[in-house]
Design a protein around this motif. Structure first.
Motif, short mmCIF file in Angstrom:
data_model
loop_
_atom_site.label_atom_id
_atom_site.label_comp_id
_atom_site.label_asym_id
_atom_site.label_seq_id
_atom_site.Cartn_x
_atom_site.Cartn_y
_atom_site.Cartn_z
N TYR A 158 0.82 -1.21 0.00
CA TYR A 158 0.00 0.00 0.00
C TYR A 158 0.85 1.26 0.00
CZ TYR A 158 -3.38 3.46 1.66
OH TYR A 158 -4.17 4.57 1.79
N GLU A 159 2.02 1.22 0.67
CA GLU A 159 2.89 2.40 0.71
C GLU A 159 3.29 2.84 -0.69
OE1 GLU A 159 3.30 -0.34 2.48
OE2 GLU A 159 2.65 0.43 4.45
N GLU A 160 3.53 1.89 -1.57
CA GLU A 160 3.91 2.24 -2.94
C GLU A 160 2.72 2.83 -3.71
OE1 GLU A 160 6.23 -0.50 -5.18
OE2 GLU A 160 7.16 -1.39 -3.41
N VAL A 161 1.51 2.35 -3.39
CA VAL A 161 0.30 2.92 -4.01
C VAL A 161 0.15 4.38 -3.59
CG1 VAL A 161 -2.22 2.79 -4.08
CG2 VAL A 161 -0.85 0.69 -4.15
N VAL A 162 0.35 4.65 -2.31
CA VAL A 162 0.29 6.03 -1.82
C VAL A 162 1.34 6.88 -2.53
CG1 VAL A 162 0.60 7.51 0.21
CG2 VAL A 162 -0.64 5.34 0.42
N LYS A 166 0.79 10.43 -4.53
CA LYS A 166 1.48 11.68 -4.19
C LYS A 166 2.34 12.19 -5.34
CE LYS A 166 1.47 11.08 0.83
NZ LYS A 166 2.27 10.97 2.06
N ALA A 167 2.96 11.29 -6.08
CA ALA A 167 3.80 11.71 -7.21
C ALA A 167 2.97 12.27 -8.34
CB ALA A 167 4.63 10.52 -7.70
N ASP A 168 1.81 11.68 -8.63
CA ASP A 168 1.01 12.10 -9.78
C ASP A 168 0.02 13.20 -9.44
OD1 ASP A 168 2.37 9.95 -10.89
OD2 ASP A 168 0.65 9.27 -12.05
N ALA A 210 -13.83 1.14 -8.40
CA ALA A 210 -12.58 0.39 -8.53
C ALA A 210 -11.49 1.38 -8.92
CB ALA A 210 -12.72 -0.68 -9.61
N VAL A 211 -10.39 1.38 -8.18
CA VAL A 211 -9.28 2.30 -8.44
C VAL A 211 -8.10 1.48 -8.96
CG1 VAL A 211 -7.79 4.08 -7.49
CG2 VAL A 211 -10.09 3.75 -6.55
N LYS A 212 -7.78 1.71 -10.20
CA LYS A 212 -6.68 0.98 -10.84
C LYS A 212 -5.41 1.83 -10.73
CE LYS A 212 -5.56 -1.33 -15.22
NZ LYS A 212 -6.07 -1.64 -16.59
N VAL A 213 -4.37 1.25 -10.13
CA VAL A 213 -3.13 1.98 -9.87
C VAL A 213 -1.97 1.24 -10.54
CG1 VAL A 213 -1.60 2.94 -8.11
CG2 VAL A 213 -4.07 2.72 -7.65
#
Length: 590
Positions: A158-162, A166-168, A210-213
């Motif tokens: 999840y940390e990488e999803v966050v 934040k980056a985008d 649905a959130v596609k990351v």
């Protein structure tokens, strides 16, 4: 005073020079212990020192690549190493005197390639799927090695999803969602999906989405991954003298498109628009709504927010029947959608595997299914000329217009006889032209069988510059539909449904009126005769299809095969007898 100072300075410099040039024993006073001579360094010590330096530099480069470049360089070096040793393995061991060892040679190389795919993950899973879907023409070890690439891919924390949010977007997921599942509910090679609910400010407080990351490493790895793939195919082309690179170049271009979620959002909206204009399908197939700026959501090339829709996989026969739905109704819709995209829209979803097409009970039609189409990253837009030719080809195969089939085959650069060309397009045996008695194929050694396959492939691909690139992904779609149908027990007549839509596409491609007054009696009668032939052929194939299903249901004492299995066995026999090629698509069924 100044000349005296200068003379003293010169005297001191001269003394220092004399001392430095004096022999070693002269510089040391007699009472001092002499210094021992420096021993010469051995060759092993020299190489050991260099190895230490290289190890330190290599370790530093590896750690930097892993931490700041998502191991993109390491992955490419790993691929280059496997490509090099596999090429050398074939060059050294693919010889007539080692004919009995060729199967083990294929196994070694296939397992190395599988290791690269499994270790590198990410885009390599997509590349592995590309190989897997072409594996019907490859030796058996390749089919077995790449059977697993369609399984679920591991998700990122999840940390990488966050970090992607934040980056985008410069925000945390909880800044725009009421709830957001930390664990991914689905994960693929490029992205993963999280379940969330909209905040009240958007106006839909209870709406589930649905959130596609996209996985953060993909952006850093993509260029080198695709470059490595193209390089391997280029080297394989040079090493084995087969025109393979054009496929790699086209496939890598299309895969790059899959990483753009802005493109995927546009594709999804365009697909929904085409469905709304297709009365035969619009009530029975849906595309989940994509949320963007109009709904108050920021858009990103790595984040996609869509309406959440529950359903089961296209090939989940147990759940489909538990809902009281018929597998035939489900597959008829899926095949019709693919055919409509191909022949009517010219806008084709090229990844119709079971996870991308969900099934649910129709919300308004009791006992009927509704399909939900997901993952709109990989689409191709067909050129109008190609779409017309492709529709004409399918229709010509059913009305037995051999000259037209041969004309299109030659125009597309295929060196096959019309029967093999027709069979390759339909994915079923087709004899539209009598070619005389078949010659008995001699029993060949493994080595000479492989040479024969290579020879036939060179004939097929010798004019690759004329081969429409669209056929690469359209063939993939047909094979996926065939496999989906087969997994459900072959309830649908895939060829007939596709041909019906091809006939509509052909009719729409005609310019001007086709009335008796407009075209004359001869052309008008020819049109009527072709329509009769088309209907008779469709009826005959449908009758055979129904007989196969009846036989399998009511005559269980026979060793019965489903419709698609029957076609596959016949295709295997034709390929073996005509080309000496062993085909086996069962590995990728469903």
């Amino acid at each position: 005073m100044r000349p005296r100072v200068l003379l003293r300075a010169r005297a001191e410099l001269t003394a220092r020079k004399i001392h430095s040039e004096a022999p070693r024993h002269a510089r040391n006073p007699p009472h001092a212990k002499p210094l021992p001579p420096r021993p010469p360094r051995s060759r092993a010590a020299k190489w050991g020192g260099r190895a230490v330096v290289l190890g330190i530099v290599g370790t530093g480069a590896f750690l930097a690549d892993r931490e700041y470049n998502a191991s993109a360089v390491t992955r490419s070096l790993r691929t280059a190493y496997i490509g090099l040793i596999s090429t050398l393995d074939y060059k050294i061991n693919f010889k007539p005197e080692k004919s009995d060892e060729i199967e083990s040679l294929h196994t070694r190389v296939a397992n190395r390639l599988r290791w690269v795919v499994d270790t590198n993950q990410g885009m390599y899973l997509k590349l592995g799927q590309a190989i897997g879907l072409q594996a019907s023409m490859l030796p058996k070890p390749y089919r077995e090695a790449f059977a697993h690439v369609f399984d679920r891919a591991p998700s990122v924390p999840y940390e990488e999803v966050v970090g992607v949010f934040k980056a985008d977007l410069g925000i945390d997921p909880m800044d725009i969602f009421e709830t957001f599942s930390p664990e991914a509910v689905a994960s693929a090679s490029v992205a993963q999906v999280h379940k969330a609910t909209l905040k009240a400010v958007v106006g839909n407080p209870d709406r589930v989405v649905a959130v596609k990351v996209q996985k953060p490493a993909i952006a850093k790895q993509m260029d080198l991954d695709l470059f490595s793939y193209r390089t391997l195919m280029y080297l394989a082309q040079k090493a084995f003298d087969l025109p393979l690179y054009f496929v790699a170049k086209y496939v890598s271009e299309q895969m790059r498109h899959e990483t753009s979620f802005n493109r995927e959002a546009r594709n999804a909206r365009k697909c929904a628009e085409y469905l709304s204009q297709t009365p035969e399908l619009r009530d029975d197939i849906m595309v989940p709504k994509v949320y963007g700026k109009e709904e108050g959501y920021p858009e990103s090339d790595r984040i996609l927010v869509m309406e959440w829709v529950d359903g089961c996989r296209l090939t989940d026969k147990a759940q489909i029947e538990a809902w009281g739905l018929k597998p035939r109704d489900v597959m008829d819709l899926a095949i019709a959608l693919n055919a409509a995209m191909t022949f009517s829209w010219g806008f084709v979803h090229c990844d119709p595997h079971p996870g991308n097409i969900l099934v649910r009970p129709h919300p308004t039609k009791r006992g009927k299914p509704q399909l939900i189409v997901l993952d709109h990253g990989l689409y191709i837009t067909l050129r109008e000329q190609f779409r017309n030719e492709y529709a004409t080809l399918w229709r010509s195969l059913f009305v037995l217009d051999v000259p037209k089939v041969e004309e299109i085959g030659k125009k597309w650069g295929f060196g096959l006889d019309p029967n093999m060309f027709a069979s390759a397009i339909l994915l079923r045996p087709a004899e539209i032209k009598k070619t005389g008695e078949k010659t008995e194929r001699k029993k060949l050694s493994k080595y000479h069988q492989q040479l024969e396959v290579k020879k036939q492939l060179k004939v097929i691909l010798e004019n690759e510059k004329f081969i429409p690139r669209e056929l690469i992904l359209l063939g993939r779609c047909q094979r996926m539909m065939q496999a989906n149908n087969q997994t459900l027990g072959s309830p649908s007549s895939r060829v007939n449904i596709t041909a019906e839509w091809a006939a509509r596409g052909w009719a729409n491609s005609l310019t001007g009126s086709r009335t008796l007054r407009a075209v004359g009696l001869r052309t008008w009668l020819h049109d009527r005769w072709e329509m009769v032939l088309f209907r008779v052929t469709v009826w005959a194939i449908d009758a055979l299809f129904r007989w196969t299903n009846f036989r399998n249901r009511w005559l269980p004492y026979r060793n019965n095969l489903g419709w698609e299995e029957e076609l596959q066995k016949q295709m295997e026999t034709m390929a073996r007898e005509e080309l000496g090629i062993e085909i086996d698509d069962s590995t990728f069924a469903g």
